[in-house]
Design an enzyme around this catalytic site. Sequence first.
Site, PDB file in Angstrom:
ATOM      1  N   CYS A  66      55.786  38.664  25.894  1.00 56.53           N
ATOM      2  CA  CYS A  66      55.188  39.246  24.658  1.00 56.53           C
ATOM      3  C   CYS A  66      54.072  40.389  24.853  1.00 56.53           C
ATOM      4  O   CYS A  66      53.774  41.239  24.430  1.00 56.53           O
ATOM      5  CB  CYS A  66      54.654  38.085  22.993  1.00 56.53           C
ATOM      6  SG  CYS A  66      56.210  37.257  23.012  1.00 56.53           S
TER       7      CYS A  66
ATOM      8  N   HIS B  69      49.704  40.259  18.232  1.00 54.41           N
ATOM      9  CA  HIS B  69      49.648  39.337  19.378  1.00 54.41           C
ATOM     10  C   HIS B  69      48.693  39.933  20.330  1.00 54.41           C
ATOM     11  O   HIS B  69      49.246  39.982  21.652  1.00 54.41           O
ATOM     12  CB  HIS B  69      51.208  39.147  20.123  1.00 54.41           C
ATOM     13  CG  HIS B  69      50.894  37.726  20.916  1.00 54.41           C
ATOM     14  ND1 HIS B  69      52.246  36.985  21.420  1.00 54.41           N
ATOM     15  CD2 HIS B  69      50.275  36.585  20.845  1.00 54.41           C
ATOM     16  CE1 HIS B  69      51.481  35.956  21.829  1.00 54.41           C
ATOM     17  NE2 HIS B  69      50.761  35.661  21.284  1.00 54.41           N
TER      18      HIS B  69
END
Length: 519
Positions: free
Chosen positions: A94, A150
């Site tokens: 990610c 993130h």
Amino acid sequence: MTSLPPISQWLAALLLVVVVSVLPDHVYGNFVHRWSQNDGSRSGEQQPNIVFVLADDYGYNDIGYHGSQIKTPNLDMLAQSGVTLENYYVQPICTPTRSQLMSGRYQIHTGLQHKIISPDQPNGLPLDSPTIASQLQKAGYSTHMVGKWHLGFYKEDYLPWRRGFDTFFGYLNGDEDYYSHKRGYKGKPYLDLHEEGRPVRNATGHYSTHLFTDKAIDLIKRHDPSKPMFLYLAYQAVHGPLEVPKQYEEQYKHIKDKKRRIFAGMVSALDQGVGNLTRALKQANMWKNTVLIFSTDNGGKPEVGGNNYPLRGEKKTLWEGGMHGVGFVAGGRLRPQGQVNRELMHVSDWYPTMLRLAGSKVNVSSLALDGVDQWDTINGGASSPRQTLLHNIDPLWPARGKRHPHYAWDTRVRASLRSGDYKVITGDPGPGRWTKPPGEDATGQQFYANEDSHKNLWLFNIAEDPTEHHDLSAEKPEVVEELLNLLVQFNRTAVPVRYPKPDPNCNPGLHGGVWGSWQ
Ligand SMILES: *[C@@H]1O[C@H](CO)[C@@H](O)[C@H](O)[C@H]1NC(C)=O
Ligand SMILES: *[C@@H]1O[C@H](CO)[C@@H](O)[C@H](O)[C@H]1NC(C)=O
Ligand SMILES: *[C@@H]1O[C@H](CO)[C@@H](O)[C@H](O)[C@H]1NC(C)=O
Ligand SMILES: *[C@@H]1O[C@H](CO)[C@@H](O)[C@H](O)[C@H]1NC(C)=O
């Protein structure tokens, strides 16, 4: 010869005046806006809306047009109306993919080479890497982000609404519950859902795929048409945990494997969300001036229902199953329809490609980007300007095996690079198995290569062998040498890894029970 222009030109000029004066304000407004940019290169061309939809942990074999058992009619139709990218790469996890999308830079140039940013880590995408959102903001766009960030939040300067997004609605960590929007710390769940700096407490029980789609549609409806729009919709779907409203799962009663069945339902909800989003863009009369990009962030994770068959490996690995991404481009501003594009492209390429679309005046060479502008490749059928793709060099990953004596590169180090059709892998790339999707009555079967567990060097011709069955490293030492020398060169430009120790002060229990900046 007369000095007067022919009558047809007079008529054309008159017609232009009439057309411009009856154009709806928003169309005219964007033209004026483009002209006022006046960078000399694309004057008069209207800046397109850019809608970037990022799916999470969405595998190669999880989309209808790759022959998946999961039905994705909306995504298939969008891809068919535009350009499907079939030689397109992302990063295996990610934070790395998102960091490259937002910065246009390889991880070796941002310090994010190693793993993801964990919730307790005082880390983030370095502030000297300006995000694409901040560039588009400067180019006159209204910029919005919905979904998963993130990229760090320990200090306020790292928050998305401080990094180029006019608005933000979403979460800061990598995963959480789809309904409560909470993420645990030392066994206790804490809210991670924010609208800019304010915690959102009234969305409990609302499934995030619906919540984020509705938010994106709301932004589209309220969009000021005198400006172009940049919308980054980073869905939580279809990352674990396995959660979906019953009606989506019920479409897949025939899949006996529970994980795959729920996962399939999650994909169907995502597919419906993208369908709703597209409809909203059409209803707002924005579609014809939109470029919509759809991409996954990395390969699927079979443990939680995703699948990459027939590719080798999965999320977190340097095999194709981790990085060969699902991606396509659609929207009214795209010329080709129904094309399959097999030119080499990478997630870092979106940054300069979007700058180009926006007609940005920024001096691209001063940004030290690793991405290249792919708009002519996508829209004009040109060949890719990209010959080489550094997948990654991770000096902190545990070394594997013995150093190969013949090469300048230390083959114990986890790294991978693509040059033309060849791909080299060194060190420990992660599990290199092939996982068949669980069928109607079986669980997914796994196949393993017959390889020594200390092996640390592979070479593949990806064009001929996309499933990585035939290691050519012993057969073609001269190609191995060439690619490893490229790794040596890239490594010389690397910055030190940023991977700080966890900071217990991140504990949301100390900050009102909500995840957020703590330094
Ligand atoms: C939460 O409250 C905001 C502000 O009043 C409102 O706009 C929004 O629709 C509510 N969200 C949900 C999911 O009920
Ligand atoms: C899409 O729109 C339909 C019709 O409004 C709605 O029932 C459905 O829940 C929406 N789905 C998503 C994922 O937003
Ligand atoms: C753009 O940036 C490069 C690298 O920093 C610099 O050499 C060049 O002079 C700049 N060009 C302009 C037009 O400012
Ligand atoms: C990469 O560069 C670093 C810093 O110069 C060096 O310490 C390291 O040995 C290099 N790695 C390899 C595999 O050559």
